[in-house]
Scaffold this motif. Structure first.
Motif, mmCIF file in Angstrom:
data_model
loop_
_atom_site.group_PDB
_atom_site.id
_atom_site.type_symbol
_atom_site.label_atom_id
_atom_site.label_comp_id
_atom_site.label_asym_id
_atom_site.label_seq_id
_atom_site.Cartn_x
_atom_site.Cartn_y
_atom_site.Cartn_z
ATOM 1 N N MET A 101 -27.516 -15.834 46.976
ATOM 2 C CA MET A 101 -27.290 -14.823 45.957
ATOM 3 C C MET A 101 -25.853 -14.865 45.448
ATOM 4 S SD MET A 101 -28.772 -12.546 44.301
ATOM 5 C CE MET A 101 -28.640 -11.051 43.459
ATOM 6 N N GLN A 102 -24.916 -15.072 46.385
ATOM 7 C CA GLN A 102 -23.494 -15.130 46.031
ATOM 8 C C GLN A 102 -23.224 -16.286 45.071
ATOM 9 O OE1 GLN A 102 -21.344 -12.973 45.909
ATOM 10 N NE2 GLN A 102 -20.413 -12.792 47.917
ATOM 11 N N THR A 103 -23.848 -17.428 45.319
ATOM 12 C CA THR A 103 -23.681 -18.599 44.460
ATOM 13 C C THR A 103 -24.210 -18.323 43.061
ATOM 14 O OG1 THR A 103 -23.970 -19.985 46.399
ATOM 15 C CG2 THR A 103 -24.138 -21.067 44.279
ATOM 16 N N LEU A 104 -25.331 -17.645 42.989
ATOM 17 C CA LEU A 104 -25.919 -17.315 41.696
ATOM 18 C C LEU A 104 -25.009 -16.373 40.903
ATOM 19 C CD1 LEU A 104 -28.428 -17.994 40.092
ATOM 20 C CD2 LEU A 104 -29.545 -16.011 41.089
ATOM 21 N N LEU A 105 -24.404 -15.428 41.569
ATOM 22 C CA LEU A 105 -23.475 -14.502 40.903
ATOM 23 C C LEU A 105 -22.250 -15.245 40.373
ATOM 24 C CD1 LEU A 105 -23.619 -11.393 43.257
ATOM 25 C CD2 LEU A 105 -24.541 -11.596 40.946
ATOM 26 N N LYS A 106 -21.747 -16.211 41.173
ATOM 27 C CA LYS A 106 -20.612 -17.025 40.732
ATOM 28 C C LYS A 106 -20.976 -17.817 39.477
ATOM 29 C CE LYS A 106 -17.359 -18.482 44.208
ATOM 30 N NZ LYS A 106 -17.020 -19.518 45.168
ATOM 31 N N LEU A 107 -22.170 -18.387 39.490
ATOM 32 C CA LEU A 107 -22.634 -19.171 38.350
ATOM 33 C C LEU A 107 -22.717 -18.305 37.096
ATOM 34 C CD1 LEU A 107 -23.744 -21.815 37.161
ATOM 35 C CD2 LEU A 107 -26.008 -21.066 37.889
ATOM 36 N N PHE A 108 -23.300 -17.126 37.211
ATOM 37 C CA PHE A 108 -23.392 -16.222 36.059
ATOM 38 C C PHE A 108 -22.018 -15.799 35.564
ATOM 39 C CE2 PHE A 108 -27.890 -15.180 37.444
ATOM 40 C CZ PHE A 108 -28.464 -15.830 36.355
ATOM 41 N N SER A 109 -21.095 -15.604 36.478
ATOM 42 C CA SER A 109 -19.726 -15.245 36.102
ATOM 43 C C SER A 109 -19.069 -16.368 35.303
ATOM 44 C CB SER A 109 -18.914 -14.944 37.360
ATOM 45 O OG SER A 109 -17.566 -14.751 37.031
ATOM 46 N N LYS A 110 -19.277 -17.605 35.736
ATOM 47 C CA LYS A 110 -18.698 -18.761 35.022
ATOM 48 C C LYS A 110 -19.348 -18.939 33.651
ATOM 49 C CE LYS A 110 -17.235 -20.929 39.186
ATOM 50 N NZ LYS A 110 -16.407 -21.973 39.609
ATOM 51 N N ILE A 111 -20.640 -18.717 33.586
ATOM 52 C CA ILE A 111 -21.341 -18.811 32.304
ATOM 53 C C ILE A 111 -20.824 -17.743 31.344
ATOM 54 C CG2 ILE A 111 -23.580 -18.499 31.163
ATOM 55 C CD1 ILE A 111 -24.837 -19.871 33.648
ATOM 56 N N LYS A 112 -20.625 -16.545 31.852
ATOM 57 C CA LYS A 112 -20.094 -15.459 31.026
ATOM 58 C C LYS A 112 -18.690 -15.791 30.516
ATOM 59 C CE LYS A 112 -19.116 -10.529 31.065
ATOM 60 N NZ LYS A 112 -18.998 -9.316 31.876
ATOM 61 N N THR A 113 -17.856 -16.336 31.387
ATOM 62 C CA THR A 113 -16.509 -16.742 30.993
ATOM 63 C C THR A 113 -16.580 -17.791 29.884
ATOM 64 O OG1 THR A 113 -15.674 -16.287 33.204
ATOM 65 C CG2 THR A 113 -14.334 -17.712 31.817
ATOM 66 N N PHE A 114 -17.461 -18.771 30.055
ATOM 67 C CA PHE A 114 -17.607 -19.826 29.052
ATOM 68 C C PHE A 114 -18.071 -19.243 27.715
ATOM 69 C CE2 PHE A 114 -20.023 -23.212 26.902
ATOM 70 C CZ PHE A 114 -19.040 -24.184 26.827
ATOM 71 N N ILE A 115 -19.029 -18.355 27.739
ATOM 72 C CA ILE A 115 -19.559 -17.753 26.514
ATOM 73 C C ILE A 115 -18.475 -16.966 25.782
ATOM 74 C CG2 ILE A 115 -21.138 -15.952 25.654
ATOM 75 C CD1 ILE A 115 -23.145 -16.999 27.785
ATOM 76 N N ASN A 116 -17.581 -16.337 26.524
ATOM 77 C CA ASN A 116 -16.530 -15.524 25.911
ATOM 78 C C ASN A 116 -15.339 -16.338 25.399
ATOM 79 O OD1 ASN A 116 -17.904 -13.100 26.247
ATOM 80 N ND2 ASN A 116 -17.087 -12.806 28.305
ATOM 81 N N MET A 117 -15.309 -17.632 25.666
ATOM 82 C CA MET A 117 -14.219 -18.494 25.168
ATOM 83 C C MET A 117 -14.370 -18.695 23.671
ATOM 84 S SD MET A 117 -14.035 -21.605 27.843
ATOM 85 C CE MET A 117 -13.030 -21.499 29.274
ATOM 86 N N ASN A 118 -13.250 -19.078 23.034
ATOM 87 C CA ASN A 118 -13.359 -19.406 21.613
ATOM 88 C C ASN A 118 -14.063 -20.758 21.465
ATOM 89 O OD1 ASN A 118 -11.445 -21.642 21.348
ATOM 90 N ND2 ASN A 118 -9.849 -20.131 21.707
ATOM 91 N N ASN A 119 -14.625 -20.991 20.303
ATOM 92 C CA ASN A 119 -15.457 -22.178 20.075
ATOM 93 C C ASN A 119 -14.689 -23.481 20.235
ATOM 94 O OD1 ASN A 119 -17.746 -20.678 19.689
ATOM 95 N ND2 ASN A 119 -17.533 -20.595 17.472
ATOM 96 N N CYS A 120 -13.422 -23.484 19.883
ATOM 97 C CA CYS A 120 -12.599 -24.693 20.011
ATOM 98 C C CYS A 120 -12.470 -25.090 21.486
ATOM 99 C CB CYS A 120 -11.234 -24.454 19.377
ATOM 100 S SG CYS A 120 -10.225 -25.928 19.277
ATOM 101 N N ASP A 121 -12.206 -24.106 22.349
ATOM 102 C CA ASP A 121 -12.102 -24.382 23.784
ATOM 103 C C ASP A 121 -13.441 -24.847 24.350
ATOM 104 O OD1 ASP A 121 -9.442 -23.737 23.803
ATOM 105 O OD2 ASP A 121 -9.719 -21.717 24.610
#
Length: 152
Positions: A1-21
């Motif tokens: 479960m902890q790994t899945l939460l980490k993955l979702f956190s990283k996906i959220k971070t990626f989604i919130n980045m600007n398009n150039c990054d």
């Protein structure tokens, strides 16, 4: 479960980045895979031809905007390299930095060095320089004898 939460956190971070990054992170990931495969399956002589002009160095000084781009590229490579499912060590990182900066019209020098470790075994290292800034591998370059350099 902890790994899945980490993955979702990283996906959220990626989604919130600007398009150039986002685009540059994806490009870096693809280039790292490409260069890793190239290193594993293609003779070094063919890779060497893609590394730039041998025995030539890029200028020691570049425009301030080029330094900014080089530092940004270093950050992107530092983010992506540890997350690839393959090894993305110094040569893969150096080639990726060189390729991505060349596409932006920024000249770099890729260095290949060797030294002996405490067991008298030969070890190699690669690093990339843009102006007087080391984009990849520069902090570990001390003690290595430069055996080849390639300017892009």
């Amino acid at each position: 479960m902890q790994t899945l939460l980490k993955l979702f956190s990283k996906i959220k971070t990626f989604i919130n980045m600007n398009n150039c990054d986002k685009l540059d992170i994806i490009k870096a990931f693809i280039y790292m895979g490409y260069f890793r495969a190239f290193i594993l399956f293609i003779p070094f002589n063919k890779l060497r031809k893609r590394m730039g002009k041998i025995k030539v160095e890029s200028p020691d000084e570049v425009e301030q905007t080029d330094y900014i781009k080089a530092k940004r590229m270093a950050s992107i490579i530092n983010i992506v390299a540890p997350k690839t499912p393959w090894e993305s060590k110094c040569l893969v990182q150096a080639l990726t930095a060189q390729k991505m900066l060349k596409k932006q019209g920024i000249s770099t020098t890729l260095y290949l060095g060797v030294k002996k470790d405490e067991n008298n075994q030969m070890i190699a290292h690669a690093w990339t320089r843009c102006g007087n800034y080391f984009v990849t591998g520069g902090s570990n370059r001390h003690g290595y004898a430069v055996v080849a350099k390639f300017a892009s």
